[in-house]
Design a protein around this motif. Structure first.
Motif, PDB file in Angstrom:
ATOM      1  N   ARG A 110      89.448  13.598 -14.631  1.00 58.77           N
ATOM      2  CA  ARG A 110      88.506  14.373 -13.717  1.00 58.77           C
ATOM      3  C   ARG A 110      88.003  13.454 -12.694  1.00 58.77           C
ATOM      4  O   ARG A 110      87.698  12.181 -13.020  1.00 58.77           O
ATOM      5  N   GLY A 111      87.620  13.850 -11.382  1.00 55.73           N
ATOM      6  CA  GLY A 111      86.625  13.203 -10.537  1.00 55.73           C
ATOM      7  C   GLY A 111      87.348  11.822 -10.062  1.00 55.73           C
ATOM      8  O   GLY A 111      88.251  11.667  -9.805  1.00 55.73           O
ATOM      9  N   GLN A 112      86.559  10.692 -10.063  1.00 52.31           N
ATOM     10  CA  GLN A 112      86.854   9.372  -9.780  1.00 52.31           C
ATOM     11  C   GLN A 112      87.988   8.781 -10.667  1.00 52.31           C
ATOM     12  O   GLN A 112      88.807   8.062 -10.016  1.00 52.31           O
ATOM     13  N   ASP A 113      88.004   9.221 -12.019  1.00 55.86           N
ATOM     14  CA  ASP A 113      88.935   8.719 -12.709  1.00 55.86           C
ATOM     15  C   ASP A 113      90.436   9.123 -12.364  1.00 55.86           C
ATOM     16  O   ASP A 113      91.498   8.436 -12.036  1.00 55.86           O
ATOM     17  N   ARG A 114      90.413  10.510 -11.796  1.00 57.75           N
ATOM     18  CA  ARG A 114      91.573  10.890 -11.391  1.00 57.75           C
ATOM     19  C   ARG A 114      92.072  10.352  -9.899  1.00 57.75           C
ATOM     20  O   ARG A 114      93.423   9.844  -9.853  1.00 57.75           O
ATOM     21  N   LYS A 115      91.107  10.107  -9.218  1.00 58.83           N
ATOM     22  CA  LYS A 115      91.347   9.404  -7.908  1.00 58.83           C
ATOM     23  C   LYS A 115      91.839   7.932  -8.162  1.00 58.83           C
ATOM     24  O   LYS A 115      92.995   7.427  -7.553  1.00 58.83           O
ATOM     25  N   VAL A 116      91.136   7.103  -9.030  1.00 57.54           N
ATOM     26  CA  VAL A 116      91.635   5.925  -9.288  1.00 57.54           C
ATOM     27  C   VAL A 116      93.075   5.723  -9.924  1.00 57.54           C
ATOM     28  O   VAL A 116      94.159   4.967  -9.421  1.00 57.54           O
ATOM     29  N   PHE A 117      93.352   6.778 -10.929  1.00 57.51           N
ATOM     30  CA  PHE A 117      94.518   6.627 -11.604  1.00 57.51           C
ATOM     31  C   PHE A 117      95.783   7.091 -10.356  1.00 57.51           C
ATOM     32  O   PHE A 117      96.770   6.256 -10.336  1.00 57.51           O
ATOM     33  N   CYS A 118      95.788   8.004  -9.635  1.00 59.93           N
ATOM     34  CA  CYS A 118      96.769   8.443  -8.661  1.00 59.93           C
ATOM     35  C   CYS A 118      96.802   7.221  -7.530  1.00 59.93           C
ATOM     36  O   CYS A 118      97.763   7.116  -7.324  1.00 59.93           O
ATOM     37  N   GLY A 119      95.770   6.658  -7.468  1.00 59.70           N
ATOM     38  CA  GLY A 119      95.808   5.673  -6.073  1.00 59.70           C
ATOM     39  C   GLY A 119      96.383   4.282  -6.618  1.00 59.70           C
ATOM     40  O   GLY A 119      97.259   3.771  -5.923  1.00 59.70           O
ATOM     41  N   ILE A 120      96.100   3.885  -7.985  1.00 58.28           N
ATOM     42  CA  ILE A 120      96.773   2.856  -8.364  1.00 58.28           C
ATOM     43  C   ILE A 120      98.360   3.075  -8.539  1.00 58.28           C
ATOM     44  O   ILE A 120      99.013   2.174  -8.228  1.00 58.28           O
ATOM     45  N   ALA A 121      98.719   4.476  -9.000  1.00 58.61           N
ATOM     46  CA  ALA A 121     100.027   4.507  -8.989  1.00 58.61           C
ATOM     47  C   ALA A 121     100.866   4.531  -7.946  1.00 58.61           C
ATOM     48  O   ALA A 121     101.837   3.922  -7.714  1.00 58.61           O
ATOM     49  N   GLY A 173      87.306   5.077   5.783  1.00 62.21           N
ATOM     50  CA  GLY A 173      87.164   5.900   4.799  1.00 62.21           C
ATOM     51  C   GLY A 173      86.530   5.336   3.448  1.00 62.21           C
ATOM     52  O   GLY A 173      86.683   5.943   2.313  1.00 62.21           O
ATOM     53  N   HIS A 174      86.553   3.818   3.486  1.00 61.38           N
ATOM     54  CA  HIS A 174      86.372   3.022   2.323  1.00 61.38           C
ATOM     55  C   HIS A 174      87.147   3.424   1.250  1.00 61.38           C
ATOM     56  O   HIS A 174      86.652   3.469   0.192  1.00 61.38           O
ATOM     57  N   ASP A 175      88.534   3.601   1.565  1.00 64.06           N
ATOM     58  CA  ASP A 175      89.420   3.839   0.413  1.00 64.06           C
ATOM     59  C   ASP A 175      90.551   2.553   0.411  1.00 64.06           C
ATOM     60  O   ASP A 175      91.289   2.792   1.438  1.00 64.06           O
ATOM     61  N   PRO A 176      90.368   1.810  -0.701  1.00 66.57           N
ATOM     62  CA  PRO A 176      91.241   0.824  -0.696  1.00 66.57           C
ATOM     63  C   PRO A 176      92.618   1.144  -1.263  1.00 66.57           C
ATOM     64  O   PRO A 176      93.229   0.164  -0.955  1.00 66.57           O
ATOM     65  N   PHE A 177      92.792   2.234  -1.747  1.00 68.07           N
ATOM     66  CA  PHE A 177      94.040   2.709  -2.060  1.00 68.07           C
ATOM     67  C   PHE A 177      94.979   2.892  -0.688  1.00 68.07           C
ATOM     68  O   PHE A 177      96.403   3.118  -0.712  1.00 68.07           O
ATOM     69  N   VAL A 178      94.240   3.215   0.385  1.00 67.84           N
ATOM     70  CA  VAL A 178      95.096   3.573   1.690  1.00 67.84           C
ATOM     71  C   VAL A 178      94.968   1.985   2.529  1.00 67.84           C
ATOM     72  O   VAL A 178      95.808   1.680   2.996  1.00 67.84           O
ATOM     73  N   THR A 179      93.976   1.239   2.269  1.00 66.53           N
ATOM     74  CA  THR A 179      93.583   0.061   3.025  1.00 66.53           C
ATOM     75  C   THR A 179      94.491  -0.899   2.444  1.00 66.53           C
ATOM     76  O   THR A 179      95.328  -1.786   3.398  1.00 66.53           O
ATOM     77  N   VAL A 180      94.644  -1.033   1.374  1.00 63.79           N
ATOM     78  CA  VAL A 180      95.557  -2.393   0.907  1.00 63.79           C
ATOM     79  C   VAL A 180      96.869  -2.428   1.184  1.00 63.79           C
ATOM     80  O   VAL A 180      97.315  -3.343   1.744  1.00 63.79           O
ATOM     81  N   PRO A 181      97.736  -1.227   0.756  1.00 62.79           N
ATOM     82  CA  PRO A 181      98.921  -1.335   0.926  1.00 62.79           C
ATOM     83  C   PRO A 181      99.233  -1.097   2.648  1.00 62.79           C
ATOM     84  O   PRO A 181     100.458  -1.799   2.969  1.00 62.79           O
ATOM     85  N   ASN A 182      98.434  -0.490   3.373  1.00 67.07           N
ATOM     86  CA  ASN A 182      98.877  -0.431   4.840  1.00 67.07           C
ATOM     87  C   ASN A 182      98.395  -1.721   5.582  1.00 67.07           C
ATOM     88  O   ASN A 182      98.898  -2.074   6.723  1.00 67.07           O
ATOM     89  N   GLY A 183      97.482  -2.446   4.889  1.00 65.35           N
ATOM     90  CA  GLY A 183      97.017  -4.031   5.528  1.00 65.35           C
ATOM     91  C   GLY A 183      98.296  -4.783   5.401  1.00 65.35           C
ATOM     92  O   GLY A 183      98.484  -5.322   6.249  1.00 65.35           O
ATOM     93  N   CYS A 184      98.917  -4.585   4.147  1.00 67.65           N
ATOM     94  CA  CYS A 184     100.304  -5.272   4.067  1.00 67.65           C
ATOM     95  C   CYS A 184     101.465  -4.914   4.788  1.00 67.65           C
ATOM     96  O   CYS A 184     101.964  -5.690   5.402  1.00 67.65           O
ATOM     97  N   GLY A 185     101.358  -3.645   5.101  1.00 66.79           N
ATOM     98  CA  GLY A 185     102.382  -3.297   6.216  1.00 66.79           C
ATOM     99  C   GLY A 185     102.149  -3.676   7.407  1.00 66.79           C
ATOM    100  O   GLY A 185     103.081  -3.775   8.247  1.00 66.79           O
ATOM    101  N   SER A 186     101.146  -3.673   7.805  1.00 59.77           N
ATOM    102  CA  SER A 186     100.411  -4.152   9.275  1.00 59.77           C
ATOM    103  C   SER A 186     100.684  -5.684   9.277  1.00 59.77           C
ATOM    104  O   SER A 186     101.411  -6.103  10.312  1.00 59.77           O
ATOM    105  N   ALA A 187     100.556  -6.588   8.167  1.00 56.05           N
ATOM    106  CA  ALA A 187     100.979  -7.594   8.464  1.00 56.05           C
ATOM    107  C   ALA A 187     102.234  -7.900   8.464  1.00 56.05           C
ATOM    108  O   ALA A 187     102.960  -9.020   9.174  1.00 56.05           O
ATOM    109  N   LEU A 188     103.111  -7.349   7.615  1.00 52.77           N
ATOM    110  CA  LEU A 188     104.742  -7.263   7.741  1.00 52.77           C
ATOM    111  C   LEU A 188     105.374  -7.125   9.115  1.00 52.77           C
ATOM    112  O   LEU A 188     106.136  -7.713   9.580  1.00 52.77           O
ATOM    113  N   GLY A 189     104.469  -5.985   9.696  1.00 55.84           N
ATOM    114  CA  GLY A 189     105.001  -5.582  10.940  1.00 55.84           C
ATOM    115  C   GLY A 189     104.845  -6.721  11.899  1.00 55.84           C
ATOM    116  O   GLY A 189     105.469  -6.963  12.831  1.00 55.84           O
ATOM    117  N   ALA A 190     103.651  -7.226  11.992  1.00 54.84           N
ATOM    118  CA  ALA A 190     103.122  -8.328  12.679  1.00 54.84           C
ATOM    119  C   ALA A 190     104.270  -9.551  12.600  1.00 54.84           C
ATOM    120  O   ALA A 190     104.754 -10.148  13.737  1.00 54.84           O
TER     121      ALA A 190
END
Length: 257
Positions: A122-133, A183-200
């Motif tokens: 439920r709640g934050q636990d659900r978000k963290v679990f899905c985000g990590i996966a 959005g202060h969302d690390p599960f969006v920030t981290v993978p897309n930061g890597c993608g941005s660096a890869l594109g660069a």
């Protein structure tokens, strides 16, 4: 701040859609020839899983205020499903069996993650679990785009790394990286930061080797990208339409939302 985040999400949707549609030329060829030839169906199955996971993650009852993550990845999942179905329809029997098994595995993994998050968390636990996966499967796929860069360095040719695709990888990753920061969302920030660096890094390589677009021995290295064997003779080579193996690998950067 929310308006700015929404605008970055809209532009991110547009650029990611371009990346999802980039393999259309490949699948037109498969349908025209009624054969998958030596193309690999693995990237499309893996991208399908990643889209499903991020589409689920972006739903309001999992991750509030992330609906734009869900819309683009839901669209991507539908597009990838079409690619997989077309591949299964025209693949040889042995390949079809393997890809069907992989497709079933992908659906099973998603079903388990979705059910666990829905019934046990439920709640934050659900978000963290899905985000990590979702983030885990995104980062696991970075090896494939990196292989494109290795090919460019080894052959000193950008023939198999089209500029526009590299540019859109960078732009899309950057837009979603900023979206995640806002959005202060690390599960969006981290993978897309890597993608941005890869594109660069791809753009830097393009700038270094842009004057050399000759194939050289790149044809012989294509097998490293997507399992496609190089042409065996000139007749076969002339018959084939141009194909960039990056089309398959670039999808993996589009889905890290």
């Amino acid at each position: 701040m929310e308006v700015l985040k929404f605008l970055f999400g809209i532009f991110g949707n547009a650029t990611a859609l371009f990346l999802f549609l980039s393999p259309v030329v490949t699948f037109r060829r498969i349908v025209r020839k009624r054969s998958t030839e030596d193309f690999s169906g693995v990237p499309y199955n893996v991208t399908f899983l990643n889209c499903l996971l991020f589409a689920w993650y972006g739903l309001p009852f999992v991750s509030p205020n992330n609906i734009l993550v869900s819309t683009i990845n839901g669209t991507g999942a539908a597009i990838e499903a079409v690619y997989v179905i077309i591949f299964l329809a025209f693949a040889p029997k042995k390949v079809r069996a393997r890809m069907a098994g992989l497709f079933a595995l992908v659906l099973s993994i998603f079903a388990v993650i979705a059910l666990v998050s829905l019934l046990a968390l439920r709640g934050q636990d659900r978000k963290v679990f899905c985000g990590i996966a979702a983030t885990f499967f995104s980062i696991c796929m970075y090896a494939s785009p990196l292989s494109i860069m290795r090919l460019v360095i080894r052959t000193k040719s950008v023939e198999y790394m089209p500029f526009l695709l590299s540019l859109f990888v960078f732009v899309s990753g950057t837009l979603w990286f900023i979206y995640g920061l806002l959005g202060h969302d690390p599960f969006v920030t981290v993978p897309n930061g890597c993608g941005s660096a890869l594109g660069a890094m791809q753009l830097v390589l393009y700038a270094v080797y842009r004057k050399n677009k000759g194939g050289g021995d790149a044809d012989g290295k294509m097998v490293e990208m997507n399992g496609e064997k190089p042409p065996k003779n000139d007749a076969v080579s002339a018959e084939k339409t141009p194909h960039h193996p990056m089309e398959e690998q670039v999808l993996e950067c589009a889905v890290r939302r």
